[in-house]
Design an enzyme around this catalytic site. Structure first.
Site, PDB file in Angstrom:
ATOM      1  CD  GLU A 131      -5.269   5.914  -1.144  1.00 41.12           C
ATOM      2  OE1 GLU A 131      -4.135   6.576  -1.340  1.00 41.12           O
ATOM      3  OE2 GLU A 131      -6.266   5.944  -2.245  1.00 41.12           O
ATOM      4  CG  ASP A 146       5.573   6.386  -2.722  1.00 40.98           C
ATOM      5  OD1 ASP A 146       4.552   6.723  -1.726  1.00 40.98           O
ATOM      6  OD2 ASP A 146       5.753   7.052  -3.596  1.00 40.98           O
ATOM      7  CG  ASP A 170      -1.052   5.371  -9.342  1.00 45.99           C
ATOM      8  OD1 ASP A 170      -1.379   5.657 -10.532  1.00 45.99           O
ATOM      9  OD2 ASP A 170      -1.991   5.147  -8.471  1.00 45.99           O
ATOM     10  CG  ASP A 210      -2.240  10.183   1.160  1.00 46.29           C
ATOM     11  OD1 ASP A 210      -2.896   9.917   0.161  1.00 46.29           O
ATOM     12  OD2 ASP A 210      -2.719  11.218   1.832  1.00 46.29           O
ATOM     13  CD  GLU A 223      -0.782   3.575  -3.324  1.00 48.38           C
ATOM     14  OE1 GLU A 223      -1.271   4.410  -4.201  1.00 48.38           O
ATOM     15  OE2 GLU A 223      -0.334   4.228  -2.101  1.00 48.38           O
TER      16      GLU A 223
END
Length: 331
Positions: A261, A57, A51, A101, A79
């Site tokens: 999540e 991030d 991703d 997120d 993540e």
């Protein structure tokens, strides 16, 4: 300048250092976001799961790692990291986190967030994170919106805190959140309708039929494309969120990550009186088998989530029928 903090009155003693660290990280990140540096949304690469990563991030991940360095963590999984990181050798907790997120919304000023899940630490990282989801001992999220709020559960209800900009402290707003069960909204990305499993299409068809359909009620549809923003809206006023599996390549198990999540969101929602499933089975009854593994996710008001599960139990012929034939589901 004050040190970011949180009211620890309703936080169990063993979690207080951890929550103080998360509060520091969240308040600091809220300040970074509020300053509005346009480069925060710049693409800087991809994470281990392929991703896209934005600058914010990566910055959020580094910020929380630093804030949590002395907070009693033995293992830190993110993540943005391909594998768990060792923290304090004698730490009691293993924390999994999505540091930011909804980062695709950074440049549009839509609410984004941080999601975290806490497990008892084991000797190895794999044993700490790859386990039954119900081993979760704390979980929650921070939402960076018009107000910065921290929502957390330690297994005895869901608590809501709000960041006071004058004191830089998360003050307790609601000691025990109870999710309403009567708001007639659903959240789903309707552009993927043709790819959904038939039970999901049937459920949405019946909602869209409104007062003329078997539900005999008009619904509103919402879609923010930020899991934390969707969860917070539903926690505050009820409704349902659906991110099902679908027929596209790479979506056969949904797109949301189970460990950091879906499991913590399910934990918070259940503790507030709601439900969370993969469409049919409770999320927290599943086992976490991969650090970045994915799952479909349906959560919200209990009656609505249970109804979606019931659609999966219908005979195929009835699921495929026009809404007028599904009298089982009359409101």
């Amino acid at each position: 300048m004050t040190t970011p903090s949180i009211d620890t009155t309703h936080i169990p003693p063993r979690f207080r250092s951890l929550m103080l660290a998360l509060a520091r990280g969240g308040a600091t990140l809220a300040g970074v976001i509020q300053r509005g540096d346009g480069s925060l949304s710049a693409e800087v690469g991809t994470n281990s799961d392929g991703d896209g990563q934005k600058r914010l991030d990566v910055q959020a991940d580094a910020l929380f790692r630093d804030a949590l360095r002395d907070a009693g963590l033995r293992w830190y999984a993110s993540e943005e990291q391909p594998a768990p990181l060792a923290m304090q050798p004698g730490g009691a907790f293993a924390l999994a986190i999505d540091p930011l997120d909804g980062s695709s919304n950074v440049d549009t000023n839509v609410s984004i967030g941080t999601i975290f899940a806490v497990y008892p630490a084991e000797d190895g990282a794999e044993a700490s994170f790859l386990r039954p989801a119900r081993d979760l001992i704390a979980g929650g999220y921070i939402i960076y919106g018009p107000r910065c709020c921290l929502v957390v559960s330690f297994g005895q209800g869901t608590q809501l805190y709000t960041l006071n900009p004058d004191t830089d402290s998360f003050d307790l707003t609601t000691p025990r959140v109870q999710m309403p069960d009567c708001f007639f909204e659903f959240a789903i990305n309707a552009s993927n309708y043709r790819h959904w499993p038939r039970p999901i299409r049937a459920y949405i068809d019946d909602c869209l039929a409104g007062i003329d359909g078997p539900r005999e009620r008009n619904f509103n549809m919402r879609w923010i494309a930020s899991l934390v923003a969707e969860a917070h809206r539903i926690l505050m006023r009820g409704g349902i969120f659906l991110y099902p599996s679908d027929a596209r390549k790479g979506y056969d198990k949904g797109r949301l990550r189970m460990l950091y999540e879906c499991a913590p969101i399910a934990f918070v929602i259940e503790q507030a009186g709601g439900r969370a499933t993969d469409g049919a089975l409770p999320i927290l009854d599943a086992a976490i088998t991969d650090l970045h593994g994915r799952t479909p996710l349906v959560f919200g008001s209990a009656e609505k989530v249970d109804r979606v599960a019931a659609y999966h139990d219908l005979p195929d012929a009835e699921v495929s029928a026009l809404f007028g034939n599904r009298g089982l589901f009359r409101a």
